[in-house]
Design a protein around this motif. Structure first.
Motif, PDB file in Angstrom:
ATOM      1  N   ASN A  59      -4.703  12.763 -17.882  1.00  0.00           N
ATOM      2  CA  ASN A  59      -3.998  13.441 -19.175  1.00  0.00           C
ATOM      3  C   ASN A  59      -3.444  12.015 -19.585  1.00  0.00           C
ATOM      4  O   ASN A  59      -3.068  11.024 -18.919  1.00  0.00           O
ATOM      5  N   PRO A  60      -3.433  11.737 -21.221  1.00  0.00           N
ATOM      6  CA  PRO A  60      -2.950  10.671 -21.644  1.00  0.00           C
ATOM      7  C   PRO A  60      -1.439  10.326 -21.071  1.00  0.00           C
ATOM      8  O   PRO A  60      -0.887   9.058 -20.889  1.00  0.00           O
ATOM      9  N   ILE A  61      -0.506  11.430 -21.005  1.00  0.00           N
ATOM     10  CA  ILE A  61       0.673  11.073 -20.722  1.00  0.00           C
ATOM     11  C   ILE A  61       0.954  10.656 -19.195  1.00  0.00           C
ATOM     12  O   ILE A  61       1.939  10.158 -18.936  1.00  0.00           O
ATOM     13  N   GLU A  78       1.959  21.045 -18.937  1.00  0.00           N
ATOM     14  CA  GLU A  78       1.081  19.925 -18.888  1.00  0.00           C
ATOM     15  C   GLU A  78       0.162  19.735 -17.710  1.00  0.00           C
ATOM     16  O   GLU A  78       0.676  19.144 -16.629  1.00  0.00           O
ATOM     17  N   LYS A  79      -0.627  20.678 -17.462  1.00  0.00           N
ATOM     18  CA  LYS A  79      -1.292  20.665 -16.421  1.00  0.00           C
ATOM     19  C   LYS A  79      -2.090  19.609 -15.984  1.00  0.00           C
ATOM     20  O   LYS A  79      -2.641  18.953 -17.001  1.00  0.00           O
ATOM     21  N   VAL A  80      -2.245  18.932 -14.757  1.00  0.00           N
ATOM     22  CA  VAL A  80      -2.745  17.644 -14.577  1.00  0.00           C
ATOM     23  C   VAL A  80      -4.394  17.941 -14.487  1.00  0.00           C
ATOM     24  O   VAL A  80      -4.899  18.872 -13.751  1.00  0.00           O
ATOM     25  N   THR A  81      -4.821  17.048 -15.195  1.00  0.00           N
ATOM     26  CA  THR A  81      -6.448  17.085 -15.040  1.00  0.00           C
ATOM     27  C   THR A  81      -6.770  15.949 -14.363  1.00  0.00           C
ATOM     28  O   THR A  81      -6.440  14.781 -14.638  1.00  0.00           O
ATOM     29  N   TRP A 114      -1.473  10.400 -27.836  1.00  0.00           N
ATOM     30  CA  TRP A 114      -1.387  11.812 -27.586  1.00  0.00           C
ATOM     31  C   TRP A 114       0.194  12.145 -28.020  1.00  0.00           C
ATOM     32  O   TRP A 114       0.518  13.110 -28.285  1.00  0.00           O
ATOM     33  N   LEU A 115       1.260  11.224 -27.725  1.00  0.00           N
ATOM     34  CA  LEU A 115       2.586  11.353 -27.966  1.00  0.00           C
ATOM     35  C   LEU A 115       2.410  11.648 -29.813  1.00  0.00           C
ATOM     36  O   LEU A 115       3.492  12.554 -30.116  1.00  0.00           O
ATOM     37  N   GLU A 116       2.000  10.972 -30.714  1.00  0.00           N
ATOM     38  CA  GLU A 116       2.026  11.072 -32.017  1.00  0.00           C
ATOM     39  C   GLU A 116       1.400  12.502 -32.159  1.00  0.00           C
ATOM     40  O   GLU A 116       1.910  13.212 -33.141  1.00  0.00           O
ATOM     41  N   SER A 117       0.281  12.749 -31.806  1.00  0.00           N
ATOM     42  CA  SER A 117       0.055  14.391 -31.927  1.00  0.00           C
ATOM     43  C   SER A 117       0.739  15.188 -31.551  1.00  0.00           C
ATOM     44  O   SER A 117       0.977  16.392 -32.243  1.00  0.00           O
ATOM     45  N   VAL A 118       1.230  15.320 -30.360  1.00  0.00           N
ATOM     46  CA  VAL A 118       2.459  16.101 -29.860  1.00  0.00           C
ATOM     47  C   VAL A 118       3.481  16.390 -30.922  1.00  0.00           C
ATOM     48  O   VAL A 118       4.002  17.245 -31.281  1.00  0.00           O
ATOM     49  N   GLY A 119       4.055  15.177 -31.294  1.00  0.00           N
ATOM     50  CA  GLY A 119       5.145  15.043 -32.177  1.00  0.00           C
ATOM     51  C   GLY A 119       4.862  15.493 -33.569  1.00  0.00           C
ATOM     52  O   GLY A 119       5.555  16.270 -34.266  1.00  0.00           O
ATOM     53  N   SER A 120       3.575  15.170 -34.201  1.00  0.00           N
ATOM     54  CA  SER A 120       3.158  16.053 -35.469  1.00  0.00           C
ATOM     55  C   SER A 120       3.006  17.464 -35.192  1.00  0.00           C
ATOM     56  O   SER A 120       3.453  18.357 -36.095  1.00  0.00           O
ATOM     57  N   VAL A 121       2.490  18.052 -34.068  1.00  0.00           N
ATOM     58  CA  VAL A 121       2.428  19.312 -33.805  1.00  0.00           C
ATOM     59  C   VAL A 121       3.736  20.242 -33.814  1.00  0.00           C
ATOM     60  O   VAL A 121       4.215  21.173 -34.301  1.00  0.00           O
ATOM     61  N   GLN A 122       4.826  19.404 -33.133  1.00  0.00           N
ATOM     62  CA  GLN A 122       6.326  19.913 -33.018  1.00  0.00           C
ATOM     63  C   GLN A 122       6.883  19.971 -34.424  1.00  0.00           C
ATOM     64  O   GLN A 122       7.743  20.821 -34.545  1.00  0.00           O
TER      65      GLN A 122
END
Length: 308
Positions: free
Chosen positions: A196-198, A225-228, A291-299
């Motif tokens: 996962n990117p994070i 965020e389950k580990v892949t 990933w952080l930017e995408s999560v931020g935009s979703v939030q």
């Protein structure tokens, strides 16, 4: 020379019993952590590492003794307090070896073996490099220079490796908070094995997690965020020889084929995995930031919709 036992060889029966116990526990918990071909690949990598370890350890001892006999700064005796100092010095060395192994492709070429499984269990701990032992010891060269006896250093390195066996499991969720705050645990190390990117390039600890917290590479395991497990691009093979050397092939192919400057050819050896000379590659920091930017935009979108 101190007569210290090879504790890794003595631990092999424990490894086998622990894997059988883990298989039973995870089955009871309905966790499918083992896949037969994958587990046998990991065990084959471990056996190869042990066999090649006789040659690599001979080289390491030779270099360590050369430095210790000719250049040591102090005469550090074999005593309880010197082992206490060595515990922290070795763990500090391991952190930087492990971190650089994720940030420099030359070291990643051997370390990628340990991350190549898409499963996370005690057999994954045995999935060890066949090539790293011949050059990664450079991160420990300062220890015989200080005056630690080479036999002490190899023993402490084995203790560190032995400790890290038990943290490769999904059967243990969290340890007590005080333990989690100081030591490397299954939860912390699951993060390290995540694609996962994070989670990329985080939690490089050997025994103590304090180094990651001190140097800014700590990432807790997130409940949402389950580990892949595995690599950003998985190698998809169970062949031990391919697992051991495929990244070496890819690295040299990138470095020495095609039209590139000498400077860029060298960069393929020292830059992080994912780097490309034409700017099309993405390293772990790029993937994490995206990933952080995408999560931020979703939030932000969720917040905006909640006010409508």
């Amino acid at each position: 020379m101190p007569d210290f036992p090879n504790i890794i060889l003595y631990a092999i029966p424990f490894f086998i019993l622990a894997m059988l116990l883990e298989l039973y526990v995870t089955a009871k918990q309905h966790i499918k952590s083992y896949e037969t071909k994958d587990a046998f690949s990991s065990i084959a990598m471990g056996l190869g590492n042990v066999m090649l370890g006789f040659a690599s350890k001979a080289l390491v001892l030779l270099v360590f003794f050369f430095i210790y006999d000719n250049f040591r700064l102090f005469d550090i005796p074999v005593a309880w307090w010197s082992f206490a100092l060595l515990f922290f010095a070795d763990d500090f060395s391991y952190y930087w070896f492990h971190r650089i192994s994720h940030e420099c492709r030359l070291f990643w070429a051997s370390h990628v073996v340990h991350h190549s499984s898409q499963h996370y269990n005690l057999s994954t701990a045995l999935r060890q490099t066949w090539s790293g032992g011949f050059y990664t010891f450079i991160f420990w060269l300062w220890l015989p220079l200080l005056g630690f006896h080479p036999a002490m250093i190899l023993l402490q390195m084995s203790i560190s490796l032995l400790y890290q066996f038990w943290i490769h499991t999904e059967a243990i969720n969290k340890m007590p908070k005080r333990f989690e705050a100081i030591f490397n645990t299954p939860s912390h190390h699951r993060v390290h094995h995540g694609s996962n990117p994070i989670y990329l390039d985080r939690n490089h600890a050997g025994i103590l997690i304090i180094w990651d917290k001190l140097f800014g590479t700590f990432q807790p395991e997130l409940e949402d965020e389950k580990v892949t497990y595995g690599l950003v691009k998985n190698i998809k093979t169970y062949n031990p020889i391919k697992i051991a050397f495929i990244e070496w092939w890819c690295m040299f192919k990138d470095a020495f084929t095609g039209r590139k400057s000498v400077k860029n050819r060298i960069k393929y050896l020292i830059k992080p995995p994912g780097w490309k000379h034409d700017g099309t590659g993405k390293v772990s920091d790029d993937l994490r930031n995206e990933w952080l930017e995408s999560v931020g935009s979703v939030q932000s979108s969720v917040k905006e919709n909640s006010f409508k």
